[in-house]
Write a protein that holds these residues in place. Sequence first.
Motif, short mmCIF file in Angstrom:
data_model
loop_
_atom_site.label_atom_id
_atom_site.label_comp_id
_atom_site.label_asym_id
_atom_site.label_seq_id
_atom_site.Cartn_x
_atom_site.Cartn_y
_atom_site.Cartn_z
N ASP A 1 0.80 -1.36 0.19
CA ASP A 1 -0.36 0.32 -0.08
C ASP A 1 0.72 1.34 0.17
O ASP A 1 0.01 2.61 0.68
CB ASP A 1 -0.94 0.22 1.21
CG ASP A 1 -2.04 -1.47 0.89
OD1 ASP A 1 -2.46 -1.56 -0.08
OD2 ASP A 1 -2.21 -1.63 2.62
N SER A 2 2.39 0.86 0.28
CA SER A 2 2.90 2.03 -0.78
C SER A 2 3.49 2.86 -1.43
O SER A 2 4.02 1.64 -2.16
CB SER A 2 4.23 1.77 0.70
OG SER A 2 3.80 1.40 2.10
N TYR A 3 3.44 4.09 -1.84
CA TYR A 3 3.73 4.63 -3.12
C TYR A 3 4.94 4.55 -3.27
O TYR A 3 6.00 5.86 -1.92
CB TYR A 3 2.86 5.84 -3.51
CG TYR A 3 1.88 5.51 -4.24
CD1 TYR A 3 1.63 4.66 -4.83
CD2 TYR A 3 1.02 5.67 -3.04
CE1 TYR A 3 0.36 4.85 -5.80
CE2 TYR A 3 -0.39 5.42 -2.93
CZ TYR A 3 -1.01 5.45 -4.78
OH TYR A 3 -2.54 4.90 -4.58
N ILE A 4 6.06 4.04 -3.42
CA ILE A 4 7.84 4.25 -2.94
C ILE A 4 9.08 4.93 -3.97
O ILE A 4 9.49 5.72 -3.93
CB ILE A 4 8.07 2.66 -2.75
CG1 ILE A 4 7.91 1.97 -3.99
CG2 ILE A 4 7.53 2.54 -1.14
CD1 ILE A 4 8.83 1.42 -4.93
N SER A 5 8.21 4.79 -5.26
CA SER A 5 9.07 6.04 -6.60
C SER A 5 8.07 6.10 -7.71
O SER A 5 6.80 6.05 -7.95
CB SER A 5 9.84 4.91 -6.89
OG SER A 5 9.75 4.02 -8.30
N PHE A 6 8.80 6.96 -8.36
CA PHE A 6 7.79 7.94 -9.32
C PHE A 6 9.29 8.06 -10.32
O PHE A 6 9.98 8.61 -9.85
CB PHE A 6 7.31 9.44 -8.75
CG PHE A 6 6.48 9.23 -10.12
CD1 PHE A 6 6.16 10.01 -10.83
CD2 PHE A 6 7.90 10.97 -10.40
CE1 PHE A 6 5.61 11.04 -12.13
CE2 PHE A 6 7.24 11.72 -11.74
CZ PHE A 6 6.26 11.72 -12.15
#
Length: 237
Positions: free
Chosen positions: A134-139
Motif C-alpha cells: 500500500d506504499s507509494y515508493i517511487s515515481f
Amino acid sequence: MTMQKVKYLIVYDDLKELITKGKYSVGDLLPAEPFLQEKYNVSRVTIRHAIQLLEEDGYIKRIHGTGTIVLSQKKSLQLKNLISFSDENNEQNLKSSLLSFEQGVLANNFVCSKLDLQKGSKVSCHERLRCIGDSYISFQRVYLPSFIPLSEEEIAPTNASLYELFEEKGYTIKKATETIGSILTDKKLSEILQVPDYTPLLYVQRVTMDEQNRAIEYAEFFYRGDQYQYSVQLQTP
C-alpha cells in the motif's frame, strides 16, 4: 548447484522482508546460524551465502564476538548492474501504473543535451508510479528519442519492461550512467507519492546507451528517502 542458489535466495528474500517490515529493527541481532539452519532446513553454507548477500546490500553487519546486527531497514538500490525496477524489487506485491504518455513532446535544452539531440527535437515522455503493498515508493519520468517507436499500449501494462521492449525493437543496451542526488518534494511529487510537502527523496538521473553508442533513454527516478538507500562496494585499485 542450482538448487543451492535457489535456497539461499529464498532465505535472503525472507530475511530481507523481515528486516524491511520491522520484524528486526536497526540494532537488533539476527538469530544465530544454527537457528536459521533449522528454521529454513538448509545447510550452513546456504545460510552464510544469504547472510553475505544481505551484508553486501547494506542491511546487516557481521561483528566478530557479537553476531549479525541489523544496520538498515531501507531497501537497497544496487549500483552494480543495469536491471529493471521489477528485477531489483522482486517482491510479489510490487505494483506499477502508467500515469501519462505523450509522443511528439518538444524537448527542452536539458533533455536534448542528455539524449544528444539537436535543439528543438521531439521525444516521447511517460511517467510511472511504483508501489509495494500500500506504499507509494517511487515515481519515474522517462524520455525517449523519437526514432524509438513506442506506443502507450506497449508501456501501459503493469508488468511492462522498457528494457525488454528495447531489445524487441532492436536496441541492445550497452551501458548507462547514473547521477545520484537528493531533493525535497514539490507539491506535485508530494501528491503523487502521498507524502508531506518537502519530504526528502533520492533523485537519480540515468542516461542509457545502446551498442551503437546512441543515447536511447533519459530517465529521472524519485525514490522515497525513508524507504530506499543506495548500496555500493568500493575496492582499492
